[in-house]
Write an enzyme that holds these catalytic residues in place. Sequence first.
Site, PDB file in Angstrom:
ATOM      1  NE  ARG A  16      -1.357   2.517   2.842  1.00  0.00           N
ATOM      2  CZ  ARG A  16      -0.901   3.658   3.345  1.00  0.00           C
ATOM      3  NH1 ARG A  16      -0.819   4.753   2.590  1.00  0.00           N
ATOM      4  NH2 ARG A  16      -0.467   3.711   4.595  1.00  0.00           N
ATOM      5  CG  ASP A  17       3.111   4.381   3.010  1.00  0.00           C
ATOM      6  OD1 ASP A  17       2.823   5.267   2.200  1.00  0.00           O
ATOM      7  OD2 ASP A  17       3.736   4.608   4.065  1.00  0.00           O
ATOM      8  CG  HIS A 208       4.139   4.396   9.182  1.00  0.00           C
ATOM      9  ND1 HIS A 208       3.572   3.438   8.366  1.00  0.00           N
ATOM     10  CD2 HIS A 208       4.687   5.312   8.336  1.00  0.00           C
ATOM     11  CE1 HIS A 208       3.760   3.768   7.094  1.00  0.00           C
ATOM     12  NE2 HIS A 208       4.444   4.895   7.056  1.00  0.00           N
ATOM     13  CG  HIS A 210       7.909   7.850   5.800  1.00  0.00           C
ATOM     14  ND1 HIS A 210       7.574   7.962   4.467  1.00  0.00           N
ATOM     15  CD2 HIS A 210       6.799   7.359   6.413  1.00  0.00           C
ATOM     16  CE1 HIS A 210       6.316   7.560   4.285  1.00  0.00           C
ATOM     17  NE2 HIS A 210       5.834   7.195   5.459  1.00  0.00           N
ATOM     18  CB  CYS A 241       4.348  11.559   2.374  1.00  0.00           C
ATOM     19  SG  CYS A 241       2.827  12.516   2.386  1.00  0.00           S
ATOM     20  CG  ASN A 250       7.031   3.443   4.326  1.00  0.00           C
ATOM     21  OD1 ASN A 250       6.459   4.131   5.154  1.00  0.00           O
ATOM     22  ND2 ASN A 250       6.520   3.213   3.125  1.00  0.00           N
TER      23      ASN A 250
END
Length: 304
Positions: A16-17, A208, A210, A241, A250
Amino acid sequence: MMKLPTAITLCEVGLRDGLQNEATILNTQSKITLTKEMIAAGLTVIELGSFMNPKAVPQMADTDALFFHFSEVKNVELRALVANKKGVERAVNCGCRKIKLNVSASLGHNLANINMTPEESIARFAESVELAEKSGIEVSGSISMPFGSPWEGSISLDAIQSIIDAYLKVGVREISLSDASGMAVPNQVYTMCKHLQERYSDVKWWLHFHNTRGMAMANILAGMQAGITHFDSSLGGLGGCPFVPGAAGNVASEDVIHMLDEMNISTGIDLVQIISSAKKLQDWVGHETDSYVLKAGRSKDLIK
């Protein structure tokens, strides 16, 4: 003596991310292959995708198909990011059993994106939570940029707590702190996590990070020292992002698992299998990724 947990849980967010920011759009079968490999490797929490407008996020257009395919999978939490009630309806229709809502702790960021304050955003979540719970779907929430924002700089603890309180008001008691801007530093992570766990003892916390400025691994270590045992990571370190200047991906799953393996902290995940999957994903997206282990290999492989 350093106080650390004996075991932690990782949520794999690469599908996803990670993929949502890639120019290459993976086909559904490739995503299915990666998911099967990750489950076989021992991952028990996987973010399969998001229920966003396919025109806005074409990389996530097949999330429904993925949940249909894995509808019979047991003992693995497959979750998806959801923006609104329409997304929850899609989750219901394809058999998704866990969703995650998101709001930014940065007032400027939230206003720029959806023209609402963070509290107003969460108030809108009430109908989504109600529909999800009525349909037997678990709900978690995340807070972007609690550790710092390019808009305001530092974010006050009061602002973060007001968002947590708003989440609790609509019944969400699993919350992720997401360093989307990559501005977090270890002492800040430790202090905030200790405080929030004491103040909100009934909340299940996730972190979470990055790796925008190379701080993610140090921040995970600080989080563990503070008592956090649930973290997100992404195969190959994919992600980032698109709304944050200079934001990198990430933290790489294989880097995190390697560190924990070397520290004798259990993840239940086979690092060799994860490295294989990360290399495959790197080939599919067509470029090198920000993963140290993919470049250097495991430490123990170098020992003669």
